[in-house]
Design a protein around this motif. Structure first.
Motif, PDB file in Angstrom:
ATOM      1  N   ILE A 151       0.876  -1.169   0.000  1.00  0.00           N
ATOM      2  CA  ILE A 151       0.000   0.000   0.000  1.00  0.00           C
ATOM      3  C   ILE A 151       0.908   1.210   0.000  1.00  0.00           C
ATOM      4  CG2 ILE A 151      -1.742   1.335   1.236  1.00  0.00           C
ATOM      5  CD1 ILE A 151      -2.808  -1.229   2.415  1.00  0.00           C
ATOM      6  N   ASN A 152       0.752   2.046  -1.017  1.00  0.00           N
ATOM      7  CA  ASN A 152       1.580   3.249  -1.169  1.00  0.00           C
ATOM      8  C   ASN A 152       3.066   2.907  -1.100  1.00  0.00           C
ATOM      9  OD1 ASN A 152      -0.850   4.735  -1.315  1.00  0.00           O
ATOM     10  ND2 ASN A 152      -0.913   4.835   0.915  1.00  0.00           N
ATOM     11  N   LYS A 153       3.432   1.807  -1.744  1.00  0.00           N
ATOM     12  CA  LYS A 153       4.812   1.317  -1.876  1.00  0.00           C
ATOM     13  C   LYS A 153       5.408   0.771  -0.585  1.00  0.00           C
ATOM     14  CE  LYS A 153       5.674   3.901  -5.983  1.00  0.00           C
ATOM     15  NZ  LYS A 153       6.632   4.472  -6.867  1.00  0.00           N
ATOM     16  N   ASP A 154       4.574   0.593   0.456  1.00  0.00           N
ATOM     17  CA  ASP A 154       5.019  -0.030   1.704  1.00  0.00           C
ATOM     18  C   ASP A 154       4.464  -1.447   1.760  1.00  0.00           C
ATOM     19  OD1 ASP A 154       6.406   2.187   2.772  1.00  0.00           O
ATOM     20  OD2 ASP A 154       4.520   3.054   3.473  1.00  0.00           O
ATOM     21  N   LEU A 155       5.337  -2.420   1.988  1.00  0.00           N
ATOM     22  CA  LEU A 155       4.920  -3.806   2.106  1.00  0.00           C
ATOM     23  C   LEU A 155       4.027  -3.980   3.328  1.00  0.00           C
ATOM     24  CD1 LEU A 155       5.282  -6.639   0.870  1.00  0.00           C
ATOM     25  CD2 LEU A 155       7.178  -6.956   2.453  1.00  0.00           C
ATOM     26  N   VAL A 156       2.914  -4.670   3.152  1.00  0.00           N
ATOM     27  CA  VAL A 156       1.987  -4.928   4.250  1.00  0.00           C
ATOM     28  C   VAL A 156       2.242  -6.350   4.757  1.00  0.00           C
ATOM     29  CG1 VAL A 156      -0.436  -5.070   4.939  1.00  0.00           C
ATOM     30  CG2 VAL A 156       0.268  -3.410   3.197  1.00  0.00           C
TER      31      VAL A 156
END
Length: 82
Positions: free
Chosen positions: A52-57
């Motif tokens: 999400i928004n280039k952050d790994l979840v």
């Protein structure tokens, strides 16, 4: 733009958000979690990676990660084979 409602709720402008999923504009119910989205897309959490928004979840947080208006979501599906 498509309208996707993983919880089966009737959506109004007040309770919906707009996001991008794999480059495609989608409308979701406000309060949708990543787990809700994956369930609605019939994707097993164990077989995907999500940003999400280039952050790994982290997979362990899918059920508590609430998607926000304007989020950019990328879902990558793992395919087995050999």
């Amino acid at each position: 733009m498509s309208s996707y409602n993983p919880r089966g709720m009737s959506q109004t402008v007040e309770n919906s958000i707009r996001v991008t999923v794999n480059g495609k504009q989608e409308t979701l119910a406000a309060g949708t979690t990543m787990r809700d989205l994956l369930d609605g897309l019939k994707l097993e959490p164990i077989r995907v990676a999500v940003e999400i928004n280039k952050d790994l979840v982290p997979r362990a947080t899918f059920g508590e990660t609430t998607i926000q208006d304007g989020d950019q979501i990328e879902i990558v599906t793992f395919v087995g084979g050999g």
